[in-house]
Design a protein around this motif. Structure first.
Motif, PDB file in Angstrom:
ATOM      1  N   TRP A   1     -94.919 -29.528  55.112  1.00 44.75           N
ATOM      2  CA  TRP A   1     -94.795 -28.238  54.409  1.00 44.75           C
ATOM      3  C   TRP A   1     -96.145 -27.817  53.833  1.00 44.75           C
ATOM      4  CZ3 TRP A   1     -92.030 -24.088  53.753  1.00 44.75           C
ATOM      5  CH2 TRP A   1     -91.976 -23.407  52.531  1.00 44.75           C
ATOM      6  N   MET A   2     -96.800 -28.770  53.162  1.00 45.46           N
ATOM      7  CA  MET A   2     -98.098 -28.453  52.556  1.00 45.46           C
ATOM      8  C   MET A   2     -99.144 -28.183  53.621  1.00 45.46           C
ATOM      9  SD  MET A   2     -98.180 -31.277  49.577  1.00 45.46           S
ATOM     10  CE  MET A   2     -96.757 -31.475  48.545  1.00 45.46           C
ATOM     11  N   ALA A   3     -99.074 -28.925  54.722  1.00 49.48           N
ATOM     12  CA  ALA A   3    -100.065 -28.731  55.782  1.00 49.48           C
ATOM     13  C   ALA A   3     -99.976 -27.319  56.346  1.00 49.48           C
ATOM     14  CB  ALA A   3     -99.845 -29.764  56.887  1.00 49.48           C
ATOM     15  N   VAL A   4     -98.756 -26.835  56.543  1.00 49.55           N
ATOM     16  CA  VAL A   4     -98.595 -25.487  57.076  1.00 49.55           C
ATOM     17  C   VAL A   4     -99.138 -24.454  56.091  1.00 49.55           C
ATOM     18  CG1 VAL A   4     -96.882 -23.716  57.544  1.00 49.55           C
ATOM     19  CG2 VAL A   4     -96.720 -25.904  58.662  1.00 49.55           C
ATOM     20  N   LEU A   5     -98.837 -24.620  54.811  1.00 50.45           N
ATOM     21  CA  LEU A   5     -99.318 -23.667  53.818  1.00 50.45           C
ATOM     22  C   LEU A   5    -100.838 -23.638  53.787  1.00 50.45           C
ATOM     23  CD1 LEU A   5     -96.757 -24.410  51.018  1.00 50.45           C
ATOM     24  CD2 LEU A   5     -96.875 -22.391  52.476  1.00 50.45           C
ATOM     25  N   ALA A   6    -101.415 -24.841  53.863  1.00 48.33           N
ATOM     26  CA  ALA A   6    -102.870 -24.902  53.845  1.00 48.33           C
ATOM     27  C   ALA A   6    -103.442 -24.206  55.069  1.00 48.33           C
ATOM     28  CB  ALA A   6    -103.320 -26.365  53.790  1.00 48.33           C
ATOM     29  N   ALA A   7    -102.827 -24.454  56.218  1.00 49.35           N
ATOM     30  CA  ALA A   7    -103.306 -23.817  57.445  1.00 49.35           C
ATOM     31  C   ALA A   7    -103.196 -22.306  57.324  1.00 49.35           C
ATOM     32  CB  ALA A   7    -102.490 -24.323  58.637  1.00 49.35           C
ATOM     33  N   GLU A   8    -102.111 -21.830  56.735  1.00 47.70           N
ATOM     34  CA  GLU A   8    -101.922 -20.391  56.582  1.00 47.70           C
ATOM     35  C   GLU A   8    -102.960 -19.792  55.631  1.00 47.70           C
ATOM     36  OE1 GLU A   8     -97.103 -20.215  57.385  1.00 47.70           O
ATOM     37  OE2 GLU A   8     -97.863 -20.212  55.336  1.00 47.70           O
ATOM     38  N   MET A   9    -103.398 -20.619  54.673  1.00 46.60           N
ATOM     39  CA  MET A   9    -104.362 -20.101  53.705  1.00 46.60           C
ATOM     40  C   MET A   9    -105.758 -20.031  54.299  1.00 46.60           C
ATOM     41  SD  MET A   9    -103.034 -22.003  50.286  1.00 46.60           S
ATOM     42  CE  MET A   9    -104.189 -21.292  49.155  1.00 46.60           C
ATOM     43  N   VAL A  10    -106.122 -21.017  55.105  1.00 43.45           N
ATOM     44  CA  VAL A  10    -107.514 -21.057  55.554  1.00 43.45           C
ATOM     45  C   VAL A  10    -107.756 -20.352  56.868  1.00 43.45           C
ATOM     46  CG1 VAL A  10    -107.975 -23.180  54.304  1.00 43.45           C
ATOM     47  CG2 VAL A  10    -107.330 -23.289  56.715  1.00 43.45           C
ATOM     48  N   GLY A  11    -106.722 -20.113  57.673  1.00 43.94           N
ATOM     49  CA  GLY A  11    -107.079 -19.505  58.944  1.00 43.94           C
ATOM     50  C   GLY A  11    -105.964 -18.765  59.642  1.00 43.94           C
ATOM     51  N   VAL A  12    -104.745 -19.276  59.504  1.00 41.05           N
ATOM     52  CA  VAL A  12    -103.671 -18.696  60.298  1.00 41.05           C
ATOM     53  C   VAL A  12    -103.365 -17.273  59.839  1.00 41.05           C
ATOM     54  CG1 VAL A  12    -101.283 -18.993  61.010  1.00 41.05           C
ATOM     55  CG2 VAL A  12    -102.785 -20.967  60.860  1.00 41.05           C
ATOM     56  N   ASN A  13    -103.575 -17.013  58.521  1.00 39.88           N
ATOM     57  CA  ASN A  13    -103.554 -15.630  58.010  1.00 39.88           C
ATOM     58  C   ASN A  13    -102.211 -14.911  58.022  1.00 39.88           C
ATOM     59  OD1 ASN A  13    -106.151 -15.679  57.278  1.00 39.88           O
ATOM     60  ND2 ASN A  13    -106.927 -14.615  59.095  1.00 39.88           N
ATOM     61  N   THR A  14    -101.146 -15.650  58.298  1.00 41.65           N
ATOM     62  CA  THR A  14     -99.818 -15.061  58.138  1.00 41.65           C
ATOM     63  C   THR A  14     -98.941 -16.093  57.439  1.00 41.65           C
ATOM     64  OG1 THR A  14     -99.092 -15.895  60.277  1.00 41.65           O
ATOM     65  CG2 THR A  14     -99.958 -13.649  60.220  1.00 41.65           C
ATOM     66  N   GLY A  15     -97.761 -15.653  56.973  1.00 44.00           N
ATOM     67  CA  GLY A  15     -96.848 -16.592  56.332  1.00 44.00           C
ATOM     68  C   GLY A  15     -97.055 -16.674  54.829  1.00 44.00           C
ATOM     69  N   LEU A  16     -96.302 -17.578  54.193  1.00 42.86           N
ATOM     70  CA  LEU A  16     -96.311 -17.674  52.730  1.00 42.86           C
ATOM     71  C   LEU A  16     -97.678 -18.029  52.175  1.00 42.86           C
ATOM     72  CD1 LEU A  16     -92.942 -19.500  51.941  1.00 42.86           C
ATOM     73  CD2 LEU A  16     -93.583 -17.164  51.362  1.00 42.86           C
ATOM     74  N   GLY A  17     -98.363 -18.957  52.863  1.00 39.44           N
ATOM     75  CA  GLY A  17     -99.678 -19.390  52.384  1.00 39.44           C
ATOM     76  C   GLY A  17    -100.643 -18.219  52.357  1.00 39.44           C
ATOM     77  N   ALA A  18    -100.534 -17.346  53.349  1.00 43.19           N
ATOM     78  CA  ALA A  18    -101.451 -16.209  53.448  1.00 43.19           C
ATOM     79  C   ALA A  18    -101.248 -15.231  52.295  1.00 43.19           C
ATOM     80  CB  ALA A  18    -101.263 -15.513  54.791  1.00 43.19           C
ATOM     81  N   ILE A  19    -100.001 -15.113  51.804  1.00 41.22           N
ATOM     82  CA  ILE A  19     -99.739 -14.175  50.697  1.00 41.22           C
ATOM     83  C   ILE A  19    -100.643 -14.488  49.512  1.00 41.22           C
ATOM     84  CG2 ILE A  19     -98.031 -13.484  48.968  1.00 41.22           C
ATOM     85  CD1 ILE A  19     -95.928 -13.633  51.074  1.00 41.22           C
ATOM     86  N   ILE A  20    -100.778 -15.776  49.218  1.00 43.81           N
ATOM     87  CA  ILE A  20    -101.606 -16.178  48.083  1.00 43.81           C
ATOM     88  C   ILE A  20    -103.054 -15.764  48.315  1.00 43.81           C
ATOM     89  CG2 ILE A  20    -102.394 -18.149  46.735  1.00 43.81           C
ATOM     90  CD1 ILE A  20     -99.847 -19.554  47.555  1.00 43.81           C
ATOM     91  N   MET A  21    -103.513 -15.975  49.557  1.00 46.66           N
ATOM     92  CA  MET A  21    -104.895 -15.631  49.848  1.00 46.66           C
ATOM     93  C   MET A  21    -105.118 -14.124  49.783  1.00 46.66           C
ATOM     94  SD  MET A  21    -106.326 -18.324  49.843  1.00 46.66           S
ATOM     95  CE  MET A  21    -108.003 -18.257  50.400  1.00 46.66           C
TER      96      MET A  21
END
Ligand SMILES: Nc1ncnc2c1ncn2[C@@H]1O[C@H](COP(=O)(O)OP(=O)(O)OP(=O)(O)O)[C@@H](O)[C@H]1O
Ligand SMILES: [Mg+2]
Lengths: 299, 277
Positions: free
Chosen positions: A234-254
């Motif tokens: 779960w954390m790995a996906v969020l981190a990936a979304e924050m640093v590069g994937v640019n979509t998803g829940l992690g990206a919202i924070i960025m």
């Protein structure tokens, strides 16, 4: 005098059954009570936390530009179209469902990675245990790759798969594949010899032992290990979304950070907390089903 | 001698010739468990192997089952050397060996499933044997929902369902309480008499041996050597309180005391006598 035992047996039978159903009813009430109690504690704990937070910001002790009050960032859910600025996984659904789409995008990645990783690890683990040479050749490498944190794979994943689902799924996959492969080999070694001997005495071939004994015996244990690694995935996906994937829940924070919108950041964090909890609770339910013959046996 | 051997092949189901077993051969933990044991089992015979705990009874039985090869000596079944496990010899273990993830009927039919018999046919046959052991109404329960005695009966049904001629039983009732054990012994004798199976039964209870056996083989404490072979010619059903039973009991105690006492403490012999059927 002779009738007494008959009367006794007549009177005790209904008494016993009624007391049994009575006991069942009481047990049900008791479990319901403890559930209500648990919910109450949750509500109490949450409202205390939020209340304190709101109080502090109402008193002006918090800088709401950096640390907005809960009612402020939750209200932000009405402004979903701003998630669109960096396409939080929304292409066709329209702006009103941007938050939902982001949740679905993240969950899809985690679940596909987990399913693929589980199947691949089961396959490789079983092959390694079944064909000694294959095991001897692969296990040392897998043992060395296992401790590499899933997050460490993100840069490679983005280079290899580009920005998008592929990279995120890959990160989850490697995050559990090596660990689960080793666990498979290990649990196979620990399968009760009695079950194997039973099958052999009944005429099972080596292949049949693998499919009819080993596989059903290890899957519950592997599922437990999968669940233990759920949060890492779960954390790995969020981190990936924050640093590069640019979509998803992690990206919202960025997106929130880039727009200097702390409310959006906190809304994203809150959603991550809730969805992550629900995901784990869902897995706990599945685990109960998968483990039914173990859990019921232990009660 | 050659002639003798020829008749043996016809007369006996299982023959052990000078069988020895060393566990962990060529390691520091080498253990001689069975030392040059020879005996044979006739078709339809109820043979009991008795000996103190740790003397190698389970080892001997798992060699007959084909789960472990002997270190030296030969074991024959119907004249053929035993090369591995075979559905012709079913083993019933001390703990219930039902598979916990299968319903009782699937467990009983498991041997047939391995043979590739289709589901309907094997369930039909399994149902018959479940009825035989009095578990018909438990067919769709799971093993953990059964009592210990019921679980062992289901294991017996599984062996019968496969059509095995030889039942190898390793202290199958040792984990049961006294009442249940007595019921199970009577039940086993009924099955044995009705189905004409050959039974090799391991125990360390003297009373259980006398109650069940046509013939009892006594092993010494480790390493297990053949001490004595005693034929029990009492009529069945046997009464544990009868003077004849008492006579046999004393005989066994005498046999085992005189030879075994030096190898293991009095304590254990007392224990063996204590747990009556
Ligand atoms: N798989 C094994 N590996 C190594 N040693 C073993 C193994 N199985 C048994 N042994 C050893 O062989 C000896 C005989 O054991 P075995 O289990 O055959 O005795 P037993 O007569 O069945 O005892 P019990 O009455 O307690 O069941 C013991 O010393 C035991 O430690
Ligand atoms: Mg034993």
């Amino acid at each position: 005098m002779q009738q007494t035992p008959v009367q006794e047996s007549q009177s005790t039978a209904p008494l016993q059954s009624s007391s049994l159903s009575e006991r069942k009813r009481k047990a049900r009430i008791k479990s319901l009570k403890s559930l209500v109690q648990q919910v109450l504690w949750w509500v109490l704990s949450l409202s205390l936390f939020i209340g304190l937070w709101e109080l502090l910001s109402a008193l002006g002790l918090l800088n709401t530009l950096i640390l907005p009050a809960p009612h402020q960032f939750i209200a932000e859910i009405a402004n979903q179209e701003q998630f669109m600025s960096l396409k939080v996984g929304v292409e066709r659904t329209g702006a009103n469902f941007a938050a939902l789409t982001a949740i679905v995008a993240t969950l899809t990645r985690v679940l596909s990675g987990l399913v693929l990783g589980f199947i691949a690890a089961l396959l490789v683990g079983c092959l390694a245990a079944y064909f000694k040479i294959f095991g001897n050749l692969t296990l040392p490498v897998i043992t060395l790759l296992a401790p590499i944190a899933p997050i460490a794979w993100i840069p490679f994943a983005i280079l290899a798969f580009g920005i998008g689902d592929g990279a995120a799924i890959f990160v989850v996959f490697v995050g559990i594949f090596f660990i689960l492969t080793l666990a498979t080999v290990n649990t196979i070694r620990n399968v009760d010899q009695l079950y194997i001997n039973t099958a052999r005495v009944l005429g099972a071939s080596r292949r049949q032992v693998m499919f009819k004994i080993i596989l059903p015996a290890i899957i519950p244990d592997l599922f437990v290990i999968l669940r233990m690694n759920l949060f890492a995935a779960w954390m790995a996906v969020l981190a990936a979304e924050m640093v590069g994937v640019n979509t998803g829940l992690g990206a919202i924070i960025m997106v929130g950070r880039q727009m200097f919108n702390a409310k959006l950041m906190f809304l994203g964090m809150a959603m991550i907390g809730v969805v992550g909890y629900l995901l784990d609770a869902g897995f706990a339910q599945i685990q109960k089903r998968v483990l039914w013959w173990k859990t019921t046996a232990q009660i | 001698m050659v002639e003798d051997h020829g008749t043996n092949l016809i007369m006996h189901t299982i023959i052990c010739q000078n069988v020895s077993k060393v566990w962990g051969l060529d390691t520091p933990e080498e253990v001689l468990a069975i030392d040059r044991v020879s005996f044979s089992v006739e078709p339809g015979e109820f043979l009991v192997i008795i000996g103190p705990s740790g003397c190698g009874k389970s080892t001997l039985l798992s060699m007959i089952a084909g789960l472990e090869p002997p270190t030296a000596g030969k074991i024959l079944h119907d004249g053929e050397p035993i090369a591995g496990p075979s559905p012709q010899r079913s083993m019933i273990f001390q703990q219930s060996s039902l598979l916990p993830w299968m319903s009782v009927i699937d467990n009983v039919a498991f041997g047939l499933e391995l043979k590739g018999v289709n589901r309907k046919a094997r369930h039909q046959r399994a149902e018959h044997f479940l009825k035989e052991v009095g578990l018909r109404s438990f067919a769709h329960r799971y093993p953990h929902q059964l009592s210990g005695g019921m679980q062992q009966r289901a294991c017996i049904a599984r062996a019968l369902c496969l059509g095995t001629d030889v039942l190898l039983m390793d202290e199958p009732f040792a984990a049961l309480d006294v009442q249940t054990r007595y019921q199970m012994q009577k039940f086993l004798l009924d099955i044995w008499q009705a189905a004409g199976k050959t039974v090799v039964f391991v125990t360390h209870h003297i009373d259980e041996a006398i109650f069940l056996a046509d013939r009892v083989i006594i092993l010494t404490a480790r390493p297990g050597r053949l001490l004595e072979s005693v034929t029990i010619d009492m009529a069945r059903p046997r009464d544990v309180m009868s003077s004849e039973f008492e006579r046999h009991r004393n005989l066994f105690v005498e046999h085992m005391r005189s030879e075994v006492v030096r190898a293991f403490e009095e304590q254990e012999l007392v224990e063996m006598m204590d747990t009556r059927v």
